[in-house]
Design an enzyme around this catalytic site. Structure first.
Site, PDB file in Angstrom:
ATOM      1  N   TYR A   1      -8.798   2.691  -5.355  1.00 24.95           N
ATOM      2  CA  TYR A   1      -7.867   3.800  -5.525  1.00 24.95           C
ATOM      3  C   TYR A   1      -7.707   4.289  -6.960  1.00 24.95           C
ATOM      4  O   TYR A   1      -6.809   5.066  -7.239  1.00 24.95           O
ATOM      5  CB  TYR A   1      -6.505   3.414  -4.936  1.00 24.95           C
ATOM      6  CG  TYR A   1      -6.600   3.142  -3.450  1.00 24.95           C
ATOM      7  CD1 TYR A   1      -6.913   4.159  -2.567  1.00 24.95           C
ATOM      8  CD2 TYR A   1      -6.411   1.859  -2.937  1.00 24.95           C
ATOM      9  CE1 TYR A   1      -7.023   3.918  -1.206  1.00 24.95           C
ATOM     10  CE2 TYR A   1      -6.507   1.616  -1.575  1.00 24.95           C
ATOM     11  CZ  TYR A   1      -6.817   2.652  -0.722  1.00 24.95           C
ATOM     12  OH  TYR A   1      -6.926   2.416   0.623  1.00 24.95           O
TER      13      TYR A   1
ATOM     14  N   GLU B   1     -14.114  -6.117   8.545  1.00 24.19           N
ATOM     15  CA  GLU B   1     -12.878  -5.744   9.223  1.00 24.19           C
ATOM     16  C   GLU B   1     -12.977  -4.306   9.702  1.00 24.19           C
ATOM     17  O   GLU B   1     -13.817  -3.537   9.230  1.00 24.19           O
ATOM     18  CB  GLU B   1     -11.671  -5.901   8.301  1.00 24.19           C
ATOM     19  CG  GLU B   1     -11.675  -4.982   7.100  1.00 24.19           C
ATOM     20  CD  GLU B   1     -10.421  -5.155   6.238  1.00 24.19           C
ATOM     21  OE1 GLU B   1      -9.355  -5.475   6.798  1.00 24.19           O
ATOM     22  OE2 GLU B   1     -10.528  -4.953   5.018  1.00 24.19           O
TER      23      GLU B   1
ATOM     24  N   GLU C   1       0.807  -1.217   0.000  1.00 25.96           N
ATOM     25  CA  GLU C   1       0.000   0.000   0.000  1.00 25.96           C
ATOM     26  C   GLU C   1       0.848   1.279   0.000  1.00 25.96           C
ATOM     27  O   GLU C   1       0.344   2.354   0.304  1.00 25.96           O
ATOM     28  CB  GLU C   1      -0.941  -0.017   1.202  1.00 25.96           C
ATOM     29  CG  GLU C   1      -1.909  -1.186   1.191  1.00 25.96           C
ATOM     30  CD  GLU C   1      -2.719  -1.276   2.466  1.00 25.96           C
ATOM     31  OE1 GLU C   1      -3.589  -0.425   2.668  1.00 25.96           O
ATOM     32  OE2 GLU C   1      -2.464  -2.190   3.273  1.00 25.96           O
TER      33      GLU C   1
END
Length: 325
Positions: free
Chosen positions: A218, A275, A18
């Site tokens: 993204y 999550e 990331e």
């Protein structure tokens, strides 16, 4: 809380999958702080990070790292030892929240529904399916949908999965296998404050094609953000309630973002938390700034609120360290 003018070290980059997202988050934060008159030192994470932080001697660190080692407790432990206040969650919370199986063990006993499933060796996948199709495979400790695969009857990976098929089984030795929850992709941001954590709103994420993977998150134009989500009020309130509860149970600080799947055919029983992200992105496409804006908080206000929470916690932690000494 009105912040004094500070020297902020923005920690970003690093070497996880990331890294590009972290660099965008960090640069956005740095610019917002500079626009408000703060002094900023940008630090692209490398193996000499402790020495560089010592040289910089900041008042506080804005941790804009994503993934390992910036989100798993490693950097948090280093900053604790150095006595530097930092944004977002601490060591223990980071260790638990980045591990999807540990997160389940922490949250499910508190009544927060999460999909079942189990950890499987990637080698096992070449022999047989661990669950009935469709099911989801994901790395145990990666974020931002890195390495997520949905295995269906129509998958071109074979049945059982072929060794030469592209997928996370070729990159990771172990994966978490979970039942696939059909329906809506929802997310809720939580921000800490002097009166405790509060949920902002609920966004529905509608990918233009495929599912909400790393690229869809993204890449501009690949996903529609419906903010606020056009869902029943009871589901929206349940998302916000679960998100705040997860933030509290895990011990999150600053901001967190909880991601959900909702099967609308099952009503409230079809909502599952997937999550909780302890260091959500701060890029132009990121969900926390978008939800904050919807709630009347601009990007700079959000950044300063996260720093204010870090400083408030850091003062207490500093007193604890002095007392222990």
């Amino acid at each position: 809380m009105t912040l004094p003018k500070l020297h902020v070290a923005v920690l970003m980059g690093g070497w996880s999958n990331e890294r590009p997202v972290s660099l965008m988050s960090g640069e956005g934060v740095a610019r917002a702080l500079e626009e408000r008159g703060h002094r900023v030192t940008r630090i692209d994470m490398d193996r000499d990070v402790a020495a560089r932080l010592t040289d910089a001697n900041p008042d506080v660190v804005f941790n804009a790292l994503h993934g390992v080692p910036g989100e798993d407790g490693t950097v948090q432990g280093m900053l604790d030892l150095m006595g530097i206040p930092y944004t977002h969650s601490g060591l223990a919370t980071s260790v638990i929240a980045i591990d999807k199986e540990l997160t389940k063990q922490a949250l499910v006993p508190h009544g927060i529904p999460m999909p079942g499933g189990r950890i499987v060796k990637s080698e096992e996948l070449y022999e047989s399916d661990p669950l009935s199709r469709p099911y989801v495979l994901k790395p145990v400790n990666e974020g931002s949908s890195v390495g997520v695969a949905i295995v269906t009857e129509a998958s071109n990976c074979g049945n059982p999965i072929r060794r030469d098929a592209e997928g996370p089984w070729r990159e990771f030795d172990e994966l978490l296998a979970e039942p696939y929850v059909r329906g809506h992709e929802l997310t809720t941001a939580v921000i800490a404050g002097p009166d405790g954590p509060r949920a902002l709103t609920v966004t529905e994420l509608v990918p233009k094609s495929g599912f909400y993977d790393f690229d869809a998150k993204y890449t501009d134009g690949m996903t529609e953000h419906v903010c606020p989500a056009q869902i029943p009020d009871n589901i929206s309130e349940l998302c916000k309630s679960y998100a705040v509860q997860a933030h509290r149970v895990l011990g999150c600080r600053g901001t967190s973002r909880s991601d959900f799947r909702w099967d609308d055919e099952l009503g409230e029983a079809g909502l599952f938390l997937l999550e909780t992200n302890t260091q959500p992105g701060m890029t132009p496409l990121s969900l926390v700034p978008e939800q904050a804006k919807y709630c009347g908080m601009d990007y700079g206000d959000l950044v300063e609120a996260i720093i204010a929470d870090a400083l408030a916690y850091g003062e207490g932690a500093g007193q604890d360290r002095k007392g222990a000494g």
